[in-house]
Scaffold this active site. Structure first.
Site, PDB file in Angstrom:
ATOM      1  N   ASP A  41      41.137  39.390  28.789  1.00 45.91           N
ATOM      2  CA  ASP A  41      42.594  39.456  28.935  1.00 45.91           C
ATOM      3  C   ASP A  41      43.169  38.123  29.415  1.00 45.91           C
ATOM      4  O   ASP A  41      44.293  38.077  29.923  1.00 45.91           O
ATOM      5  CB  ASP A  41      42.976  40.551  29.938  1.00 45.91           C
ATOM      6  CG  ASP A  41      43.074  41.923  29.275  1.00 45.91           C
ATOM      7  OD1 ASP A  41      42.865  41.998  28.051  1.00 45.91           O
ATOM      8  OD2 ASP A  41      43.346  42.910  29.980  1.00 45.91           O
ATOM      9  N   ASP A  89      31.803  43.582  36.257  1.00 46.06           N
ATOM     10  CA  ASP A  89      32.882  42.603  36.407  1.00 46.06           C
ATOM     11  C   ASP A  89      32.349  41.216  36.071  1.00 46.06           C
ATOM     12  O   ASP A  89      31.137  40.985  36.030  1.00 46.06           O
ATOM     13  CB  ASP A  89      33.434  42.631  37.833  1.00 46.06           C
ATOM     14  CG  ASP A  89      34.364  43.821  38.046  1.00 46.06           C
ATOM     15  OD1 ASP A  89      34.724  44.478  37.057  1.00 46.06           O
ATOM     16  OD2 ASP A  89      34.720  44.090  39.213  1.00 46.06           O
ATOM     17  N   ASP A 117      31.920  38.478  37.544  1.00 44.00           N
ATOM     18  CA  ASP A 117      31.040  37.729  38.441  1.00 44.00           C
ATOM     19  C   ASP A 117      29.732  38.463  38.727  1.00 44.00           C
ATOM     20  O   ASP A 117      28.955  38.026  39.589  1.00 44.00           O
ATOM     21  CB  ASP A 117      31.758  37.431  39.757  1.00 44.00           C
ATOM     22  CG  ASP A 117      32.188  38.706  40.477  1.00 44.00           C
ATOM     23  OD1 ASP A 117      32.732  39.596  39.797  1.00 44.00           O
ATOM     24  OD2 ASP A 117      31.985  38.813  41.701  1.00 44.00           O
ATOM     25  N   ASP A 164      38.912  52.946  39.147  1.00 45.78           N
ATOM     26  CA  ASP A 164      37.526  53.390  39.242  1.00 45.78           C
ATOM     27  C   ASP A 164      37.402  54.640  40.113  1.00 45.78           C
ATOM     28  O   ASP A 164      36.719  55.597  39.755  1.00 45.78           O
ATOM     29  CB  ASP A 164      36.643  52.263  39.788  1.00 45.78           C
ATOM     30  CG  ASP A 164      37.299  51.520  40.942  1.00 45.78           C
ATOM     31  OD1 ASP A 164      38.285  52.033  41.503  1.00 45.78           O
ATOM     32  OD2 ASP A 164      36.818  50.425  41.283  1.00 45.78           O
TER      33      ASP A 164
END
Length: 531
Positions: free
Chosen positions: A131, A190, A192, A284
């Site tokens: 995004d 994610d 990282d 989540d």
């Protein structure tokens, strides 16, 4: 002097201006401040007991689980499951989703780690959901995807023309792709996060053996926990979250909040729960609660750790904590009625969701930390009519602190700093929780947590330029936080008063806490990143 300040007001109003001011203060103090503080003491004492009971109960459950060796994931015979899967060659198709937004420093790490997962190449699809608004960065991410495609990895690079729904919107649209129809499970990381190559082999078999399992969650391993004091303190708090809260939830209620990453979902469970929703900033947790109300069970696998990065700048950490505190409070408001009247799960589990999971951990824990330890207790120093029991003001907080700290033995020497830091952060968490409950301005504020990646290493190689002094002054003014400074002034006032007129030596704590507020108020915490 103390008798002069706290003497009872006369029945007649004096004529002198100073006496009139003192009379007005005494009137307000006796009629408003003292009754309010007494009420606050009662309410905060009750919340402290609630939090204490919840923490002690979890400690006993965890002790029993460890002593009896009854961790839920150890009941599965993982080696046998692996051997059976290899023998039958009936591998399920797994989708790997990597949502990212302007992740310049870490996108190569996440894509590379996902591409190195040990699973039959024809049975895994890596979906990079980018995004990013930076067009140059988009091209770099796309080039990285094509690099792995040329190596034979099935990578799908997906972009959107908007950021509707933020992360939840990206994950939702990713699951709607036609090639996902053949996928049975989805692992989410994610940008990282860097899973080990055997991650799927250590999570998927649980889902294959137990069809009631909707989610397998791994714990996090922090690659930059030693970067600064702030990251060490974060590690202490998160270690408690994984080692106690999620382990206890998995072993007893078969429920805990999904962490948004480092987990594997059964896609059917996601669809059964209604899919991803962007109504709060904790999509989540929202999905996990809805899936649990549909009867799906969750499993926390504590011996599987996924490497990731902690926010090491105070700005990034504040945004993250706002999202993590505002979102649950807002979700609590939206789902309380639905949870209470859900007949599909037991009354015990519904009580656990409403009372323990949401109210005590997501609301009370923040409020009691800020209002009691940073407002009521310091204010009681300058209002001697307020009496505090040592059990409530000292013993209960000490017990809660020790229970949290034992999860990270290597950081026990940072215990005092952890207390001071958490008390300061409770200001922002309490504010965020109130915003979430009232759905006030900023309730849906979504700021992606900044990751430094290699930026910190590059910083040490930089030499100051001629105009570095000007840039330092500019950055310094941007790092000033008025709320922390005001709280520091209040606590410093209470400390000085206690030092001059008190008898309980409470000024030691007040001076330390005031110093912590000033330190964070002037931005002297975390990592400073060069522009």
């Amino acid at each position: 002097m103390r008798n002069l300040i706290f003497q009872q007001p006369d029945e007649t109003i004096p004529e002198y201006a100073s006496a009139k001011l003192q009379y007005a203060w005494e009137s307000i103090r006796n009629a408003v401040i003292i009754p309010l503080l007494k009420l606050a003491v009662v309410l905060c004492s009750g919340m402290s007991v609630m939090l204490f009971v919840e923490r002690v109960l979890m400690a006993f459950v965890l002790l029993g689980v460890k002593v009896l060796r009854k961790k839920k994931y150890t009941r599965y015979k993982l080696d046998d499951l692996k051997q059976e899967l290899e023998r039958n060659k009936n591998y399920p198709v797994v989708l790997i989703q990597i949502p990212m937004f302007n992740e310049r420093e870490v996108y190569k790490l996440s894509i590379g780690a996902a591409s190195a997962l040990a699973w039959p190449s024809e049975k895994v699809i890596i979906q990079v959901l980018d995004d990013s608004t930076n067009q140059v960065l988009r091209e770099l991410v796309e080039q990285e995807c094509h690099k792995w495609i040329r190596k034979g990895v099935n990578v799908k690079y997906e972009t959107r023309s908007n950021r509707n729904g933020y992360k939840a919107g990206a994950l939702k649209e990713g699951l709607e792709k036609e090639y996902v129809n053949n996928c049975e499970f989805v692992a989410i990381f994610d940008a990282d996060f860097q899973p080990d190559p055997d991650f799927l082999w250590r999570t998927i078999p649980y889902l294959l053996q137990n069809p009631k399992l909707g989610l397998v969650q791994a714990r996090w391993k922090f690659v930059n926990s030693d970067e600064c004091i702030m990251t060490r303190i974060q590690e202490m708090s998160l270690d408690y979250h994984f080692s106690v809260e999620q382990e206890v939830g998995s072993s007893t209620y078969s429920f805990f909040g999904f962490n948004g990453t480092a987990g594997v979902w059964r896609i059917r469970a996601i669809k059964d729960a209604g899919g991803w929703k962007d109504r709060t900033t904790v999509e989540d947790m929202d999905l996990a609660v809805r899936a649990s109300l549909k009867g799906w069970e969750f499993l926390f696998v504590g011996d599987v750790a996924v490497k990731n990065e902690l926010p090491s700048t105070f700005k990034a950490y504040r945004y993250q904590q706002h999202r993590w505190s505002c979102g649950p409070a807002n979700l609590f408001k939206k789902m309380t009625k639905e949870i209470i009247f859900c007949s599909r799960v037991s009354a015990f589990k519904r009580f656990h969701l409403v009372y323990a999971f949401f109210f005590v951990r997501k609301i009370v824990a923040h409020w009691v930390t800020f209002f009691f330890y940073c407002i009521v207790i310091p204010a009681s120093v300058i209002v001697p009519e307020i009496t505090l029991q040592k059990q409530i003001a000292i013993y209960i907080p000490a017990t809660i602190t020790i229970l949290n700290a034992v999860c990270t033995p290597r950081s026990l020497h940072l215990l005092v700093l952890w207390i001071l830091f958490e008390n300061v952060m409770s200001l922002h968490r309490t504010r965020a929780a109130v915003i979430g409950l009232l759905e006030a301005n900023g309730v849906n504020e979504w700021v992606v947590t900044e990751k430094l990646g290699n930026a910190l290493k590059q910083k040490h190689n930089l030499r100051p330029s001629r105009n570095s002094r000007f840039r330092f002054r500019f950055r310094f003014t941007k790092r000033i936080h008025p709320l922390e400074i005001l709280m520091g002034m209040f606590l410093l006032h209470c400390a000085i008063y206690d030092l001059l007129f008190g008898h309980d030596h409470f000024f030691f704590y007040l001076l330390l806490q005031a110093g912590a507020f000033f330190t964070m108020g002037f931005g002297q915490v975390g990592t400073t990143v060069p522009n």
